[in-house]
Design an enzyme around this catalytic site. Structure first.
Site, PDB file in Angstrom:
ATOM      1  N   GLU A  49     -43.776 -23.984  19.406  1.00 22.23           N
ATOM      2  CA  GLU A  49     -44.738 -24.044  18.472  1.00 22.23           C
ATOM      3  C   GLU A  49     -44.516 -23.171  17.397  1.00 22.23           C
ATOM      4  O   GLU A  49     -44.974 -22.030  17.670  1.00 22.23           O
ATOM      5  CB  GLU A  49     -46.011 -23.988  19.115  1.00 22.23           C
ATOM      6  CG  GLU A  49     -46.695 -25.192  19.790  1.00 22.23           C
ATOM      7  CD  GLU A  49     -48.144 -24.891  20.200  1.00 22.23           C
ATOM      8  OE1 GLU A  49     -49.105 -24.626  19.546  1.00 22.23           O
ATOM      9  OE2 GLU A  49     -48.229 -24.454  21.518  1.00 22.23           O
ATOM     10  N   ASP A  60     -58.295 -18.900  16.514  1.00 20.74           N
ATOM     11  CA  ASP A  60     -57.394 -17.901  16.754  1.00 20.74           C
ATOM     12  C   ASP A  60     -58.236 -16.444  17.150  1.00 20.74           C
ATOM     13  O   ASP A  60     -59.130 -15.897  16.608  1.00 20.74           O
ATOM     14  CB  ASP A  60     -56.293 -17.519  15.960  1.00 20.74           C
ATOM     15  CG  ASP A  60     -55.294 -18.729  16.205  1.00 20.74           C
ATOM     16  OD1 ASP A  60     -54.759 -18.906  17.097  1.00 20.74           O
ATOM     17  OD2 ASP A  60     -55.072 -19.209  15.237  1.00 20.74           O
TER      18      ASP A  60
END
Lengths: 265, 426
Positions: A49, A60
């Site tokens: 990714e 995140d």
């Protein structure tokens, strides 16, 4: 056939889960990020990714936020990720992009899909784009042969699991817990339960992300999922290794441990 | 599967992680049911009356208006609410919803601290746990409000990531929410974010415009010609605009923070240089670079220092129903000083942008033009910033332009070379 379909078929034939490694493009800089992705591909990751550093990464935790900040401070441009995608494909792993929506919207969804496909990318994971809002992206992805990959979460209703998985191609990103990216001591029974719920509405491969950091956790997740996604732990190994003068050694070691984990039966 | 859910034209929507969708659905259902439930609306009305102090007054300010080209200027006095700004209207509504949904904890972002103070207040009133995220830069320039929130029992968490201002506080609040959504409500403080926030927050603030409409009619017998409000996220503006949207004779003008000047790049004028994009869950205008990375915003007022804007404002702008103009830091500070000296009202720096805008609009309009300004908050929190701006700190009693700020102001500022109002008159 999309490269993602091929890699999951191969993993199934080998009786194991796929290892998917997340690293941000441009971290710590473009060249080093490409070398890191190649190292991870050579050490056993099946899918990489390629993360797009973004100023406001609300899915995140601190490790990936810091990496994104460093990449942006080093001058990362969104178009630079195409070099990462090419490097990953040349190293024999399958590249997918992971991006928040605004950088893609700004690039132009169709132009981005065109350029990503040309660079050898297989699809894109969109943490803040749900299928309900993704009409433009789904059309662009389809016309360029890319897989749109959406997330399902423990809070997803059965109806949303069915709708979301129906919009996915390649695989489904199963968020193991409620929360943001980062390592966790336990990935928990919730992930297994969500995989079971999702399995009942789709035949697509199911890859579990959020929280996996060790070979033992990878093995545990591999026992019920088709793919194991590792992000923050690898980003930390990369950053710490470079900062400590150990180069890509710690990153390779952790990747090897995880690759062994997904192969335990 | 509703592709156009919560849309204002092309703006709005839900650009958030899937993990939050269930909570947004729950919230949408809860607020729809609550607004149709007399037990809820009566309780909210009671709190507005007995706790907040609504209706807030409408004050005509003739001495201030002398500097506005012959316009009549009326202030909607949201500064006189309990906690000192309009923010309490929305907070009480959402706090009641939190209790109704059976959640025990609220989280909030805050810029100037007004929304954080209001949230901490409502949490204390209703016995909810409260965590407020605030950019580290803002905790320094709004230290008084940090202390107020802590006195009210809230936990204040400074956010040092990114630009350490309001946008980063929202990021951190969203991260908390996605982790703790089961027992936590994100009490978002403005008319942006994923659906239903923009609509819900507007609806909790429409009381401002509803009251002002009736109060003004009682005085002038008609509608205002112009309605002015400052626009950060845009909640006070939507609150006062909404009642007048369907009155075509009423001009709606929003004033964004022009900071040090739009041409300097240090500003928060999303409608001047921003472009359509997505931030914090909504499609709207965003200050962004050519890669879609969010640009740092700037304003002397923390509450307007935000690189995005509520999606309904984007829609009102693109359809031409409302117009938006930048007001620079120095214009806002001059208007701030002028209201202090002419009317004895110390406005919030955010609201001072609307006042500066009213002076501008008044001078451009025919004499007798009726201008309604939303005075969204009071300026107690901004005394230190203003004191530094005008050189009023320390022991030097002559620091403020030979004491101009402390004495009776000149009746005609343009005739007086040292008057702080000179900048806006020019």
């Amino acid at each position: 056939m999309n490269a993602l379909d091929t890699v999951f078929t191969t993993c199934r034939e080998e009786g194991r889960a796929a290892l998917m490694a997340y690293l941000p493009a441009g971290f710590p800089d473009n060249q080093a990020s490409r070398e890191a992705m190649v190292a991870v591909a050579e050490t056993g990751a099946d899918i990489i990714e390629v993360g797009v550093p973004y100023t406001d990464p609300l899915m995140d935790g601190p490790v990936i936020q810091d990496a994104a900040d460093r990449a942006l401070a080093a001058g990362f441009r969104v178009r630079d990720l195409l070099g990462n995608v090419e490097a990953v494909a040349a190293a024999g792993a399958v590249p997918v992009v992971m991006s928040y929506w605004n950088p893609i919207l700004r690039y132009g969804p169709d132009a981005f899909a065109r350029d990503l496909a040309a660079a050898g990318g297989a699809g894109m994971v969109t943490p803040d784009l749900i299928p309900d809002e993704a009409g433009q992206w789904r059309a662009a992805a389809e016309s360029h042969g890319l897989a749109p990959i959406f997330l399902v979460a423990p809070s997803s209703t059965d109806a949303r699991l069915a709708m979301t998985t129906a919009a996915c191609r390649g695989f489904v990103y199963v968020a193991s817990t409620m929360g943001v990216t980062g390592t966790r001591t336990s990935v928990g029974a919730g992930a297994r339960q969500l995989v079971e719920r999702t399995r009942s509405v789709t035949d697509l491969p199911l890859c579990v992300g959020l929280g996996v950091s060790t070979g033992a956790q990878a093995a545990e997740v591999a026992s019920f999922a088709d793919g194991v996604i590792v992000g923050s732990a690898l980003v930390r190994a990369l950053g710490d290794g470079l900062d400590a003068g150990a180069g890509l050694g710690p990153l390779r070691e952790l990747t090897a441990e995880l690759a062994e984990g997904v192969r335990r039966s | 599967m509703t592709e156009r859910l919560g849309r204002f034209g092309d703006f709005g929507g839900r650009f958030v992680p899937e993990a939050l969708i269930a909570a947004l659905e729950e919230l949408d259902e809860a607020r729809t049911q609550a607004m149709a439930d007399p037990a809820f609306t009566e309780e909210l009305a009671r709190l507005h009356r007995d706790y907040t102090g609504r209706p807030t007054p409408l004050t005509e300010v003739p001495r201030f208006a002398e500097h506005a080209g012959g316009a009549r200027v009326f202030l909607k006095r949201e500064d006189l609410t309990h906690t000192g700004s309009h923010k309490i209207n929305n907070v009480l509504g959402q706090a009641l919803l939190t209790v109704r949904m059976g959640k025990r904890r609220v989280i909030a972002e805050t810029g100037a601290g007004q929304h954080g103070v209001a949230t901490a207040t409502a949490a204390a009133l209703m016995g909810l746990d409260c965590t407020v995220y605030m950019g580290e830069k803002d905790t320094r320039r709004q230290a008084l409000n940090v202390a107020r929130m802590r006195l009210l029992g809230a936990e204040v968490i400074p956010v040092s990531h990114g630009s350490a201002t309001l946008k980063d506080a929202i990021n951190e609040a969203l991260r908390d929410w996605v982790t703790n959504v089961e027992d936590t409500h994100y009490l978002l403080g403005t008319v942006t974010g994923p659906h239903p926030f923009p609509t819900m927050v507007r609806d909790f603030h429409r009381v401002i415009g509803d009251e002002a409409h009736d109060q003004l009619r009682a005085v002038t017998g008609g509608l205002p010609d112009v309605v002015c409000a400052c626009v950060g996220g845009g909640s006070n503006a939507m609150g006062i605009f909404h009642r007048f949207r369907d009155e075509p004779s009423v001009r709606l003008v929003g004033f964004e923070a022009g900071g040090e000047g739009v041409q300097t790049g240090r500003h928060s004028a999303r409608f001047s240089t921003g472009e359509p994009g997505v931030l914090h869950g909504a499609a709207t205008y965003v200050l962004q670079d050519e890669d879609g990375q969010t640009l740092d915003s700037h304003s002397v007022s923390a509450g307007l220092d935000y690189p995005s804007v509520g999606p309904e404002h984007a829609y009102l702008r693109d359809t031409g129903r409302a117009e938006y103009q930048p007001v620079n830091d120095d214009e806002a500070m001059e208007a701030f000083a002028l209201l202090c000296r002419t009317e004895g009202i110390l406005p919030a720096l955010e609201s001072a942008h609307a006042l500066a805008g009213a002076l501008r609009v008044g001078r451009e309009s025919a004499p007798g033009t009726v201008i309604l300004v939303n005075l969204s908050g009071r300026g107690d929190k901004d005394v230190e910033t203003a004191a530094q701006w005008f050189g009023l700190t320390g022991d030097d009693t002559t620091a403020a332009g030979d004491g101009e700020l402390g004495t009776r102001p000149p009746e005609h500022a343009p005739d007086h070379p040292h008057a702080p109002a000179e900048g806006i008159e020019a």
